[in-house]
Scaffold this active site. Structure first.
Site, PDB file in Angstrom:
ATOM      1  N   HIS A   4       0.842  -1.162   0.084  1.00  0.00           N
ATOM      2  CA  HIS A   4       0.107   0.185   0.010  1.00  0.00           C
ATOM      3  C   HIS A   4       0.907   1.249  -0.010  1.00  0.00           C
ATOM      4  O   HIS A   4       0.745   2.050  -0.900  1.00  0.00           O
ATOM      5  CB  HIS A   4      -0.814  -0.065   1.121  1.00  0.00           C
ATOM      6  N   GLU A   5       1.749   1.357   0.852  1.00  0.00           N
ATOM      7  CA  GLU A   5       2.641   2.656   1.159  1.00  0.00           C
ATOM      8  C   GLU A   5       3.594   2.870   0.015  1.00  0.00           C
ATOM      9  O   GLU A   5       3.597   3.941  -0.579  1.00  0.00           O
ATOM     10  CB  GLU A   5       3.294   2.614   2.424  1.00  0.00           C
ATOM     11  N   HIS A  28       1.748   4.407  -3.108  1.00  0.00           N
ATOM     12  CA  HIS A  28       1.684   5.929  -3.001  1.00  0.00           C
ATOM     13  C   HIS A  28       2.678   6.525  -3.912  1.00  0.00           C
ATOM     14  O   HIS A  28       2.519   7.379  -4.426  1.00  0.00           O
ATOM     15  CB  HIS A  28       1.820   6.349  -1.547  1.00  0.00           C
ATOM     16  N   TYR A  48      -4.481  14.950  -2.759  1.00  0.00           N
ATOM     17  CA  TYR A  48      -5.011  14.288  -1.326  1.00  0.00           C
ATOM     18  C   TYR A  48      -5.867  14.810  -0.477  1.00  0.00           C
ATOM     19  O   TYR A  48      -5.682  15.206   0.436  1.00  0.00           O
ATOM     20  CB  TYR A  48      -3.566  13.752  -0.484  1.00  0.00           C
ATOM     21  N   GLU A  99      -5.844   6.756  -2.043  1.00  0.00           N
ATOM     22  CA  GLU A  99      -5.829   5.582  -1.166  1.00  0.00           C
ATOM     23  C   GLU A  99      -6.106   4.462  -1.492  1.00  0.00           C
ATOM     24  O   GLU A  99      -5.814   3.261  -1.427  1.00  0.00           O
ATOM     25  CB  GLU A  99      -6.698   6.192  -0.083  1.00  0.00           C
ATOM     26  N   ASP A 112     -10.406  13.747   7.884  1.00  0.00           N
ATOM     27  CA  ASP A 112      -9.638  12.985   7.263  1.00  0.00           C
ATOM     28  C   ASP A 112      -9.329  13.363   5.865  1.00  0.00           C
ATOM     29  O   ASP A 112      -9.703  12.485   4.753  1.00  0.00           O
ATOM     30  CB  ASP A 112     -10.406  11.505   7.073  1.00  0.00           C
ATOM     31  N   HIS A 140      -9.335   8.099   3.460  1.00  0.00           N
ATOM     32  CA  HIS A 140      -9.162   6.823   4.031  1.00  0.00           C
ATOM     33  C   HIS A 140     -10.877   6.168   4.169  1.00  0.00           C
ATOM     34  O   HIS A 140     -10.893   4.929   4.143  1.00  0.00           O
ATOM     35  CB  HIS A 140      -8.667   6.674   5.335  1.00  0.00           C
TER      36      HIS A 140
END
Length: 368
Positions: A187-188, A191, A202, A211, A284, A289
């Site tokens: 996931h990270e 990005h 974002y 995301e 958020d 998210h």
């Protein structure tokens, strides 16, 4: 994104795996120790947010500077591609400075530190997925070194991509047990792929798409490493990172958004699976998210329709769409339309792949 407290590069956002709404709940419902730690992290997050605003706009790589990719069979593409996997894992020694002490570089044997060796292997799995099936040489397409730091800060309950490298905390051992799980790593690092593919701002729906792409390729990295079909996969992002006393299985479920956890301390997983339940919020970063559950579920449904492996037709369409999007403020409808356009380009107008994709988007409330 969850605004972590580490210092990013100029105008570069930091993308965290644990969303701010979870920290807000912990600050309200946790015991004294947990609540204090959550409030401290939220304060640091707010400081990082203000610093980012002072730097004004996000830096995103212009699409024109990126290498182009031919969507042909992997065997043909790899014949002319050179593998440039280059990993470096650092031990943060529970300090804030990055990257920390280098403990394992490309080609080194295992160290015996579970987290060091897990993220070293995990970065290799992510690289293999992108190189083998998407003909992408690392995150930037140009062989970028994959730098990672484990044991970041003391009892730090998060993991993040800061535009240049990954960092993983060890968790507090109660609410969070670990952050070096493969779908989190995938996931990270994904990005970074978004960052070097033109970027998605974002905030609001474009941030939720940022995301979602990271979730899609994070779960795909885990499936690829385990040799799982779309039917075999649990479709859980962050499985196993919650503490032993927490009533939950993961951070998010792509199969059934909103069901990953239901806990007296963490509360109820807030992700919607349909536009009827879209959450319009200022929290958020506009629910990045939270509302990512909707495009996540569309991808899951599409994979169920097609069967086989997610990195085959569904993944190829999602990746192709990101490279062609050229719209950093894309809405869910914009993204859905781009995926359909990519499906047409790859499989033909009126193909089964296109018709089933339209159906998947319709099932989450998006008509294309």
């Amino acid at each position: 994104m969850c605004q972590c407290h580490a210092s990013p590069g100029p105008r570069q956002p930091i993308n965290c795996i644990v969303p701010p709404y979870m920290l807000e709940v912990l600050a309200m419902r946790g015991d004294a120790k947990t609540a204090k730690a959550a409030r401290a992290q939220l304060e640091l997050n707010e400081k990082a947010r203000r610093e980012r605003q002072d730097r004004q706009s996000l830096r995103m790589t212009p699409q024109s500077t990126l290498p182009t990719f031919d969507f042909v069979t992997p065997a043909l593409s790899q014949a002319t591609m050179q593998r440039n996997l280059d990993r470096a894992v650092h031990d943060g020694e529970q300090k804030a400075a990055l990257p920390g002490k280098l403990v394992r570089k490309e080609g080194d044997p295992p160290t015996g530190d579970v987290d060091v060796d897990r993220v070293y292997d995990g970065a290799g799995h992510v690289y293999d997925l992108y190189f083998t099936h998407f003909q992408r040489d690392s995150l930037d397409g140009l062989g970028m070194k994959l730098v990672q730091t484990v044991h970041h800060r003391k009892n730090y309950s998060n993991a993040f991509w800061n535009g240049e490298q990954m960092a993983y905390g060890d968790g507090d051992g109660e609410i969070f047990s670990t952050f070096t799980e493969l779908s989190v790593i995938g996931h990270e690092l994904s990005h970074g792929v978004v960052q070097f593919s033109g970027g998605l701002v974002y905030q609001g729906q474009s941030g939720a798409l940022n995301e979602s792409f990271a979730d899609v390729f994070g779960i795909m990295a885990k499936q690829h490493a385990l040799g799982e079909s779309v039917d075999d996969s649990d479709w859980l992002v962050g499985k196993g990172i919650l503490g032993p006393e927490i009533n939950g299985v993961a951070l998010r479920s792509m199969r059934a958004p909103g069901t990953a956890y239901a806990d007296a301390v963490l509360g109820q997983d807030p992700q919607p699976y349909h536009m009827d339940f879209y959450m319009d919020t200022t929290s958020d970063n506009g629910g990045v998210h939270i509302n990512s559950g909707i495009p996540n579920h569309a991808f899951y449904l599409y994979c169920q329709y097609l069967g086989g492996n997610a990195w085959a037709k569904p993944g190829q369409i999602w990746y192709h769409a990101l490279q062609r999007l050229n719209n950093p403020l894309a809405s869910f409808h914009d993204w859905a339309g781009q995926t359909v356009s990519s499906a047409m380009e790859l499989h033909g107008i009126g193909s089964l792949e296109v018709n089933l994709l339209r159906r998947a988007w319709k099932l989450v409330g998006i008509q294309v």
